[in-house]
Scaffold this active site. Structure first.
Site, PDB file in Angstrom:
ATOM      1  N   ASP A   7      37.898  41.656  36.777  1.00  0.00           N
ATOM      2  CA  ASP A   7      39.343  41.648  37.026  1.00  0.00           C
ATOM      3  C   ASP A   7      39.994  41.284  35.697  1.00  0.00           C
ATOM      4  O   ASP A   7      40.076  40.113  35.346  1.00  0.00           O
ATOM      5  CB  ASP A   7      39.695  40.628  38.107  1.00  0.00           C
ATOM      6  N   GLU A  67      38.786  46.702  37.864  1.00  0.00           N
ATOM      7  CA  GLU A  67      40.011  46.984  38.619  1.00  0.00           C
ATOM      8  C   GLU A  67      41.014  47.699  37.729  1.00  0.00           C
ATOM      9  O   GLU A  67      41.190  47.351  36.558  1.00  0.00           O
ATOM     10  CB  GLU A  67      40.628  45.697  39.168  1.00  0.00           C
ATOM     11  N   ASP A 139      40.767  34.508  39.976  1.00  0.00           N
ATOM     12  CA  ASP A 139      40.391  35.665  39.163  1.00  0.00           C
ATOM     13  C   ASP A 139      38.926  36.042  39.377  1.00  0.00           C
ATOM     14  O   ASP A 139      38.579  37.223  39.389  1.00  0.00           O
ATOM     15  CB  ASP A 139      40.671  35.389  37.679  1.00  0.00           C
TER      16      ASP A 139
END
Length: 169
Positions: A7, A67, A139
């Protein structure tokens, strides 16, 4: 299959490692790479790259899932996020790993079954699916969700790629 989910972010990049064994998902490790906002962007990106390369070298994943950018408060934030994504993609590429990219909608649908799920729902499902004793840091939890999405999607992606219908490395 051992999957490194990422991420990306210029201040905090989450990473999560899972292993898929048959239908089981096993948590390997997770963490967050933090940088200081007062550091030059190039130094921050270098820190992210070195840490991700260290994770790849240390844990030997067989795939990387990142992502995609879905929203940013302003153009400057989007650009910094894009740089961090580029570094994450480069780390996987430089280690000769297949790289997959997933939208937030795809990740939410794969983990929760609902594309408009909120952060708390995602974090709780990650905890349940990976049998974690507690919810991982935000996160890192997001990165684990990306890895879970890839674990659920990898078979489909391989079949599509085999038919020549998808971009893959």
């Amino acid at each position: 299959m051992r999957i490194l989910g990422i991420d990306p972010g210029s201040r905090a990049t989450g990473w999560g490692l899972i292993e898929k064994q048959g239908n089981r998902l096993l948590h390997i490790d997770n963490g967050v790479i933090t940088t200081r906002a007062d550091e030059p962007l190039g130094d921050r990106l270098g820190t992210i790259y070195r840490h991700l390369s260290g994770v790849i070298t240390g844990y030997a994943p067989t795939a990387v899932a990142v992502e995609e950018i879905f929203m940013a408060k302003n153009a400057r934030s989007a650009l910094k996020l894009g740089h961090a994504r580029g570094v994450a993609l480069l780390a996987g590429f430089n280690h000769d790993l297949p790289i997959a990219e997933y939208s937030a909608l795809q990740v939410k649908s794969a983990v929760v079954g609902y594309g408009r799920a909120d952060k708390k729902q995602i974090q709780e499902m990650v905890r349940i699916l990976l049998k974690l004793p507690e919810i991982a840091q935000e996160d890192a939890s997001d990165a684990l969700a990306v890895a879970i999405c890839h674990a659920h999607s990898a078979g489909i992606n391989q079949r599509i790629a085999g038919s020549g219908g998808a971009n893959s490395r």
